[in-house]
Write a protein that holds these residues in place. Structure first.
Motif, PDB file in Angstrom:
ATOM      1  N   ASP A  94       0.839  -1.204   0.000  1.00 15.29           N
ATOM      2  CA  ASP A  94       0.000   0.000   0.000  1.00 15.29           C
ATOM      3  C   ASP A  94       0.875   1.256   0.000  1.00 15.29           C
ATOM      4  OD1 ASP A  94      -2.231  -1.574   0.047  1.00 15.29           O
ATOM      5  OD2 ASP A  94      -2.635  -1.330   2.203  1.00 15.29           O
ATOM      6  N   ALA A  95       1.966   1.211   0.757  1.00 17.47           N
ATOM      7  CA  ALA A  95       2.866   2.374   0.822  1.00 17.47           C
ATOM      8  C   ALA A  95       3.538   2.597  -0.537  1.00 17.47           C
ATOM      9  CB  ALA A  95       3.913   2.166   1.908  1.00 17.47           C
ATOM     10  N   ILE A  96       3.876   1.521  -1.231  1.00 20.44           N
ATOM     11  CA  ILE A  96       4.516   1.649  -2.555  1.00 20.44           C
ATOM     12  C   ILE A  96       3.522   2.222  -3.562  1.00 20.44           C
ATOM     13  CG2 ILE A  96       5.441   0.303  -4.497  1.00 20.44           C
ATOM     14  CD1 ILE A  96       6.795  -1.507  -2.383  1.00 20.44           C
ATOM     15  N   VAL A  97       2.275   1.771  -3.473  1.00 22.56           N
ATOM     16  CA  VAL A  97       1.237   2.314  -4.367  1.00 22.56           C
ATOM     17  C   VAL A  97       1.100   3.818  -4.137  1.00 22.56           C
ATOM     18  CG1 VAL A  97      -1.262   2.362  -4.759  1.00 22.56           C
ATOM     19  CG2 VAL A  97      -0.063   0.173  -4.700  1.00 22.56           C
ATOM     20  N   GLN A  98       1.085   4.221  -2.858  1.00 23.25           N
ATOM     21  CA  GLN A  98       0.939   5.651  -2.563  1.00 23.25           C
ATOM     22  C   GLN A  98       2.159   6.434  -3.047  1.00 23.25           C
ATOM     23  OE1 GLN A  98      -1.964   6.887  -1.627  1.00 23.25           O
ATOM     24  NE2 GLN A  98      -1.017   8.881  -2.064  1.00 23.25           N
ATOM     25  N   ARG A  99       3.353   5.859  -2.884  1.00 28.46           N
ATOM     26  CA  ARG A  99       4.565   6.547  -3.347  1.00 28.46           C
ATOM     27  C   ARG A  99       4.533   6.714  -4.866  1.00 28.46           C
ATOM     28  NH1 ARG A  99      10.995   4.977  -2.569  1.00 28.46           N
ATOM     29  NH2 ARG A  99      11.738   7.034  -3.237  1.00 28.46           N
ATOM     30  N   THR A 100       3.952   5.716  -5.547  1.00 22.58           N
ATOM     31  CA  THR A 100       3.816   5.808  -7.011  1.00 22.58           C
ATOM     32  C   THR A 100       2.884   6.954  -7.379  1.00 22.58           C
ATOM     33  OG1 THR A 100       4.152   3.419  -7.191  1.00 22.58           O
ATOM     34  CG2 THR A 100       3.152   4.529  -9.084  1.00 22.58           C
ATOM     35  N   ARG A 101       1.751   7.036  -6.670  1.00 22.52           N
ATOM     36  CA  ARG A 101       0.803   8.133  -6.944  1.00 22.52           C
ATOM     37  C   ARG A 101       1.459   9.492  -6.718  1.00 22.52           C
ATOM     38  NH1 ARG A 101      -3.572   5.150  -4.019  1.00 22.52           N
ATOM     39  NH2 ARG A 101      -4.811   4.151  -5.631  1.00 22.52           N
ATOM     40  N   ASP A 102       2.329   9.555  -5.718  1.00 24.19           N
ATOM     41  CA  ASP A 102       2.986  10.824  -5.367  1.00 24.19           C
ATOM     42  C   ASP A 102       4.338  10.975  -6.062  1.00 24.19           C
ATOM     43  OD1 ASP A 102       0.873  11.218  -3.643  1.00 24.19           O
ATOM     44  OD2 ASP A 102       1.931  10.478  -1.878  1.00 24.19           O
ATOM     45  N   GLY A 103       4.619  10.100  -7.026  1.00 22.97           N
ATOM     46  CA  GLY A 103       5.962  10.045  -7.623  1.00 22.97           C
ATOM     47  C   GLY A 103       6.408  11.362  -8.222  1.00 22.97           C
ATOM     48  N   GLY A 104       5.501  12.043  -8.925  1.00 25.96           N
ATOM     49  CA  GLY A 104       5.854  13.316  -9.546  1.00 25.96           C
ATOM     50  C   GLY A 104       6.134  14.378  -8.496  1.00 25.96           C
ATOM     51  N   ALA A 105       5.286  14.415  -7.459  1.00 28.06           N
ATOM     52  CA  ALA A 105       5.442  15.421  -6.399  1.00 28.06           C
ATOM     53  C   ALA A 105       6.746  15.197  -5.630  1.00 28.06           C
ATOM     54  CB  ALA A 105       4.253  15.361  -5.451  1.00 28.06           C
ATOM     55  N   GLU A 106       7.145  13.940  -5.478  1.00 29.93           N
ATOM     56  CA  GLU A 106       8.391  13.646  -4.757  1.00 29.93           C
ATOM     57  C   GLU A 106       9.582  14.284  -5.487  1.00 29.93           C
ATOM     58  OE1 GLU A 106       9.075   9.433  -4.082  1.00 29.93           O
ATOM     59  OE2 GLU A 106      10.898   9.828  -2.930  1.00 29.93           O
ATOM     60  N   ILE A 107       9.571  14.201  -6.810  1.00 32.82           N
ATOM     61  CA  ILE A 107      10.678  14.788  -7.588  1.00 32.82           C
ATOM     62  C   ILE A 107      10.600  16.326  -7.530  1.00 32.82           C
ATOM     63  CG2 ILE A 107      11.739  14.950  -9.884  1.00 32.82           C
ATOM     64  CD1 ILE A 107      11.911  12.118  -9.145  1.00 32.82           C
ATOM     65  N   VAL A 108       9.382  16.864  -7.667  1.00 36.71           N
ATOM     66  CA  VAL A 108       9.224  18.333  -7.597  1.00 36.71           C
ATOM     67  C   VAL A 108       9.756  18.843  -6.263  1.00 36.71           C
ATOM     68  CG1 VAL A 108       7.533  20.223  -7.511  1.00 36.71           C
ATOM     69  CG2 VAL A 108       7.264  18.406  -9.192  1.00 36.71           C
ATOM     70  N   GLY A 109       9.450  18.127  -5.180  1.00 37.64           N
ATOM     71  CA  GLY A 109       9.897  18.528  -3.853  1.00 37.64           C
ATOM     72  C   GLY A 109      11.416  18.534  -3.743  1.00 37.64           C
ATOM     73  N   LEU A 110      12.067  17.602  -4.419  1.00 37.07           N
ATOM     74  CA  LEU A 110      13.527  17.540  -4.363  1.00 37.07           C
ATOM     75  C   LEU A 110      14.172  18.583  -5.272  1.00 37.07           C
ATOM     76  CD1 LEU A 110      13.865  13.647  -4.411  1.00 37.07           C
ATOM     77  CD2 LEU A 110      14.525  15.153  -2.525  1.00 37.07           C
ATOM     78  N   LEU A 111      13.642  18.713  -6.498  1.00 38.45           N
ATOM     79  CA  LEU A 111      14.264  19.638  -7.465  1.00 38.45           C
ATOM     80  C   LEU A 111      13.998  21.107  -7.121  1.00 38.45           C
ATOM     81  CD1 LEU A 111      13.540  17.920 -10.929  1.00 38.45           C
ATOM     82  CD2 LEU A 111      15.627  17.811  -9.569  1.00 38.45           C
ATOM     83  N   LYS A 112      12.815  21.363  -6.599  1.00 40.65           N
ATOM     84  CA  LYS A 112      12.349  22.714  -6.195  1.00 40.65           C
ATOM     85  C   LYS A 112      12.152  23.695  -7.358  1.00 40.65           C
ATOM     86  CE  LYS A 112      14.177  22.227  -1.577  1.00 40.65           C
ATOM     87  NZ  LYS A 112      14.912  20.974  -1.800  1.00 40.65           N
ATOM     88  N   THR A 113      12.872  23.549  -8.456  1.00 41.14           N
ATOM     89  CA  THR A 113      12.745  24.530  -9.541  1.00 41.14           C
ATOM     90  C   THR A 113      12.001  23.989 -10.759  1.00 41.14           C
ATOM     91  OG1 THR A 113      14.887  23.808 -10.319  1.00 41.14           O
ATOM     92  CG2 THR A 113      14.848  25.791  -8.958  1.00 41.14           C
ATOM     93  N   GLY A 114      11.508  22.778 -10.710  1.00 42.24           N
ATOM     94  CA  GLY A 114      10.828  22.218 -11.879  1.00 42.24           C
ATOM     95  C   GLY A 114      10.386  20.806 -11.564  1.00 42.24           C
ATOM     96  N   SER A 115       9.978  20.074 -12.591  1.00 36.93           N
ATOM     97  CA  SER A 115       9.499  18.712 -12.342  1.00 36.93           C
ATOM     98  C   SER A 115      10.382  17.699 -13.072  1.00 36.93           C
ATOM     99  CB  SER A 115       8.023  18.595 -12.736  1.00 36.93           C
ATOM    100  OG  SER A 115       7.792  19.100 -14.033  1.00 36.93           O
TER     101      SER A 115
END
Ligand code: APR
Length: 320
Positions: free
Chosen positions: A209-230
């Motif tokens: 279930d946690a992996i499924v949720q991480r997949t759903r949030d996959g784009g946001a996780e990268i945006v959060g790390l990059l901060k300047t884009g996706s």
């Protein structure tokens, strides 16, 4: 025979990566189009200068003129703005809808025979709008989301199981957003479905279930790390896989945002579904049967996409 022509509309982070990949894989000659003067020209020249070292044969050109995309076999659209931290994909709707109008008209006027892959977000609404503005046949216009979402799911699963990513296959349906539907029943390691792997003690329902949720949030996780884009590497690779399937008539079974009219109980809308991509474009929609729970999740996703379409129609009354 002349090399295929690949037009990349938008020469930003994803556009540049697409050009690099297309050249390295020798999929064809590449035209980078962007409204930002110098950006497509600079990226085209930089990548061309890597050619002697890499040893690829591909011509690259940067341009601000739609006439340079004339006769393109494939158009991949990333024009628009990406997300910043705290933004959802849906927050991009108003600005990127205007971009889809100019891009759709440019493709209609200069490359009406192309296979068009949209990447601009919010994906399911933008691919629909792009099709409306371009007037191209539905099977020649699709959106890249499912290959990326599945790739993220496969990556996380391979980490959990300690096996090669190549042996993990995944199945993701629905809109490209928080409501996407990873179908665990159809996701496997070397053909063994995930529910069986839980029974075999490879993982637990909670971890899955946690992996499924991480997949759903996959784009946001990268945006959060990059901060300047996706994200751009994985989205570009995913779209190139679709372009290659078309150019080489591979009949690949790939999830993408396709126009579904009749299958999966849908009545003419763009949403993420499993498809077959070959020389005809999206040649087939795979009409899978869902369980009650899966259907409920899919319906929720379809409703979210429908809400975005209604918002587009509210902004531009020519879209009905
Ligand atoms: N026509 C052509 N190009 C345009 C237009 C337009 N009307 N408007 C903007 N662009 C260009 C910008 O000049 C920029 O170079 O689109 C490019 C977008 O590049 P980036 O800002 O680097 O964005 P990128 O990370 O490539 O993402 C593009 O894909 O995944 C989605 O959410 C993401 O919608 C975003 C898109």
């Amino acid at each position: 025979m002349a090399r295929p022509k690949i037009a990349l509309i938008g020469a930003g982070q994803i556009g540049g990566t697409l050009a690099h990949l297309a050249a390295m894989k020798e999929l064809g000659d590449v035209v980078l189009f962007d409204i930002a003067e110098g950006t497509p020209e600079g990226k085209a020249l930089d990548i061309a200068e890597s050619g002697p070292v890499e040893g690829f044969d591909a011509a690259l050109k940067g341009t601000q003129s739609y006439s340079d995309i004339a006769g393109a076999d494939v158009c991949i659209v990333t024009a628009g703005v990406p997300r910043k931290p705290g933004m959802s994909r849906d927050d991009l709707l108003g600005i990127n809808l205007k971009v889809m109008k100019s891009v759709g008209e440019g493709i209609r006027d200069h490359a009406p025979d192309a296979f068009v892959i949209c990447i601009t977000n919010p994906l399911d609404a933008m691919v629909w709008a792009l099709r409306e503005y371009s007037g191209l046949p539905h099977e020649k216009v699709c959106g890249m989301a499912g290959v990326l979402d599945s790739a993220r799911f496969r990556h996380f699963l391979s980490l959990e199981f300690g096996v090669s990513m190549r042996d993990v296959s995944a199945f993701v349906l629905g809109g490209h957003g928080d409501t996407m539907v990873p179908l665990v029943r159809y996701s496997t390691v070397a053909g063994i479905p995930l529910p069986d792997l839980i029974k075999m003690g490879w993982t637990t329902q909670e971890k899955l279930d946690a992996i499924v949720q991480r997949t759903r949030d996959g784009g946001a996780e990268i945006v959060g790390l990059l901060k300047t884009g996706s994200a751009f590497y994985a989205p570009a690779t995913s779209a190139i896989e679709m372009a290659e399937a078309y150019l080489k008539d591979q009949k690949r079974v790939l999830p993408c945002a396709a126009y579904v009219d009749g299958a999966l109980g849908l009545d003419g809308m763009y949403v993420g579904v499993p498809t077959v991509i070959g020389a005809g474009g999206v040649e087939r929609i795979i009409d899978i049967k869902m369980t009650k729970d899966e259907q409920a999740m899919f319906d929720g996703s379809v409703n979210a996409v429908q809400g975005l379409l209604d918002a587009c129609k509210g902004i531009d009354s020519s879209l009905q």
